[in-house]
Write a protein that holds these residues in place. Sequence first.
Motif, mmCIF file in Angstrom:
data_model
loop_
_atom_site.group_PDB
_atom_site.id
_atom_site.type_symbol
_atom_site.label_atom_id
_atom_site.label_comp_id
_atom_site.label_asym_id
_atom_site.label_seq_id
_atom_site.Cartn_x
_atom_site.Cartn_y
_atom_site.Cartn_z
ATOM 1 N N GLY A 68 -4.075 49.592 14.483
ATOM 2 C CA GLY A 68 -4.177 50.847 15.201
ATOM 3 C C GLY A 68 -4.442 51.994 14.249
ATOM 4 N N SER A 69 -4.225 53.209 14.732
ATOM 5 C CA SER A 69 -4.522 54.414 13.947
ATOM 6 C C SER A 69 -3.362 54.735 13.009
ATOM 7 C CB SER A 69 -4.793 55.590 14.893
ATOM 8 O OG SER A 69 -5.878 55.290 15.746
ATOM 9 N N ILE A 70 -3.151 53.872 12.049
ATOM 10 C CA ILE A 70 -2.025 53.996 11.132
ATOM 11 C C ILE A 70 -2.434 54.767 9.891
ATOM 12 C CG2 ILE A 70 -0.401 52.722 9.681
ATOM 13 C CD1 ILE A 70 -0.656 50.418 11.693
ATOM 14 N N SER A 71 -1.638 55.752 9.545
ATOM 15 C CA SER A 71 -1.849 56.479 8.305
ATOM 16 C C SER A 71 -1.126 55.800 7.153
ATOM 17 C CB SER A 71 -1.350 57.923 8.451
ATOM 18 O OG SER A 71 -1.389 58.596 7.207
ATOM 19 N N SER A 72 0.113 55.431 7.380
ATOM 20 C CA SER A 72 0.889 54.738 6.349
ATOM 21 C C SER A 72 2.074 54.036 7.001
ATOM 22 C CB SER A 72 1.386 55.707 5.274
ATOM 23 O OG SER A 72 2.277 56.658 5.823
ATOM 24 N N ILE A 73 2.589 53.049 6.295
ATOM 25 C CA ILE A 73 3.806 52.349 6.721
ATOM 26 C C ILE A 73 4.790 52.404 5.569
ATOM 27 C CG2 ILE A 73 4.823 50.210 7.530
ATOM 28 C CD1 ILE A 73 2.168 49.430 8.715
ATOM 29 N N ASN A 74 5.958 52.927 5.814
ATOM 30 C CA ASN A 74 6.973 53.032 4.769
ATOM 31 C C ASN A 74 7.785 51.742 4.714
ATOM 32 O OD1 ASN A 74 5.994 55.622 4.221
ATOM 33 N ND2 ASN A 74 7.423 56.561 5.654
ATOM 34 N N ALA A 75 9.072 51.833 4.936
ATOM 35 C CA ALA A 75 9.920 50.641 4.868
ATOM 36 C C ALA A 75 9.576 49.675 6.002
ATOM 37 C CB ALA A 75 11.393 51.031 4.941
ATOM 38 N N ARG A 76 9.705 48.408 5.707
ATOM 39 C CA ARG A 76 9.511 47.363 6.720
ATOM 40 C C ARG A 76 10.681 46.407 6.609
ATOM 41 N NH1 ARG A 76 3.499 45.709 8.088
ATOM 42 N NH2 ARG A 76 4.667 45.357 10.003
ATOM 43 N N GLY A 77 10.904 45.668 7.683
ATOM 44 C CA GLY A 77 12.022 44.733 7.650
ATOM 45 C C GLY A 77 11.931 43.687 8.721
ATOM 46 N N TRP A 78 12.762 42.694 8.566
ATOM 47 C CA TRP A 78 12.945 41.657 9.575
ATOM 48 C C TRP A 78 14.400 41.686 10.029
ATOM 49 C CZ3 TRP A 78 9.236 38.826 11.884
ATOM 50 C CH2 TRP A 78 7.991 38.767 11.262
ATOM 51 N N TYR A 79 14.592 41.638 11.325
ATOM 52 C CA TYR A 79 15.902 41.586 11.940
ATOM 53 C C TYR A 79 15.965 40.338 12.809
ATOM 54 C CZ TYR A 79 16.596 46.497 10.632
ATOM 55 O OH TYR A 79 16.746 47.667 9.943
ATOM 56 N N ARG A 80 17.175 39.935 13.150
ATOM 57 C CA ARG A 80 17.320 38.809 14.062
ATOM 58 C C ARG A 80 18.475 39.054 15.011
ATOM 59 N NH1 ARG A 80 19.164 33.953 9.907
ATOM 60 N NH2 ARG A 80 21.296 34.697 9.462
ATOM 61 N N GLN A 81 18.343 38.453 16.177
ATOM 62 C CA GLN A 81 19.361 38.598 17.204
ATOM 63 C C GLN A 81 19.550 37.267 17.904
ATOM 64 O OE1 GLN A 81 18.556 41.682 20.099
ATOM 65 N NE2 GLN A 81 20.728 41.854 20.625
ATOM 66 N N ALA A 82 20.746 36.716 17.769
ATOM 67 C CA ALA A 82 21.118 35.497 18.479
ATOM 68 C C ALA A 82 21.788 35.884 19.789
ATOM 69 C CB ALA A 82 22.050 34.657 17.615
ATOM 70 N N PRO A 83 21.803 34.996 20.771
ATOM 71 C CA PRO A 83 22.420 35.320 22.070
ATOM 72 C C PRO A 83 23.857 35.797 21.912
ATOM 73 C CG PRO A 83 21.194 33.284 22.223
ATOM 74 C CD PRO A 83 21.202 33.659 20.764
ATOM 75 N N GLY A 84 24.167 36.921 22.529
ATOM 76 C CA GLY A 84 25.512 37.467 22.483
ATOM 77 C C GLY A 84 25.832 38.261 21.240
ATOM 78 N N ASN A 85 24.888 38.336 20.325
ATOM 79 C CA ASN A 85 25.108 39.059 19.067
ATOM 80 C C ASN A 85 24.249 40.311 19.010
ATOM 81 O OD1 ASN A 85 26.788 36.978 18.397
ATOM 82 N ND2 ASN A 85 25.432 36.091 16.861
ATOM 83 N N GLN A 86 24.591 41.201 18.105
ATOM 84 C CA GLN A 86 23.767 42.379 17.882
ATOM 85 C C GLN A 86 22.593 42.014 16.995
ATOM 86 O OE1 GLN A 86 26.469 45.092 15.950
ATOM 87 N NE2 GLN A 86 26.163 44.195 13.939
ATOM 88 N N ARG A 87 21.631 42.911 16.943
ATOM 89 C CA ARG A 87 20.472 42.714 16.093
ATOM 90 C C ARG A 87 20.847 43.126 14.669
ATOM 91 N NH1 ARG A 87 14.737 45.035 18.073
ATOM 92 N NH2 ARG A 87 15.487 43.872 19.893
#
Length: 121
Positions: free
Chosen positions: A26-45
């Motif tokens: 898309g029309s992206i100028s820049s991307i700073n921090a990136r990450g991966w998160y995970r969420q199991a059933p019943g848990n927070q992300r």
Amino acid sequence: QVRRVESGGGGVQAGGSRRLSCAASGSISSINARGWYRQAPGNQRDLVAGITSGGSTNDADSVKGRFTISRDNAKNTVYLQMNSLTHEDPAVYYCHAEVRYTDDVTTYNRWGQGTQVTVSS
């Protein structure tokens, strides 16, 4: 409009490996921090791994030595190499990015749609 497409999820046997990728377009100028998160059933992300625009990384204790986050800034893509998967790793994995768009000074938090990872015996 910016799209974030995740891929690489699916089933893997315990002890196996999987590589996730998340490409932003898309029309992206820049991307700073990136990450991966995970969420199991019943848990927070929860944060799995993060990487700054300069390439500095931080990993959750539960994945240290097994998972590696990396990014290709030219492709606006972030990766998560997952090795030695265990029965504690199944979850929906989400990529995250701090995005700035063309002609916009605001930084936005953007999420991928999520990709399921399952681990079998």
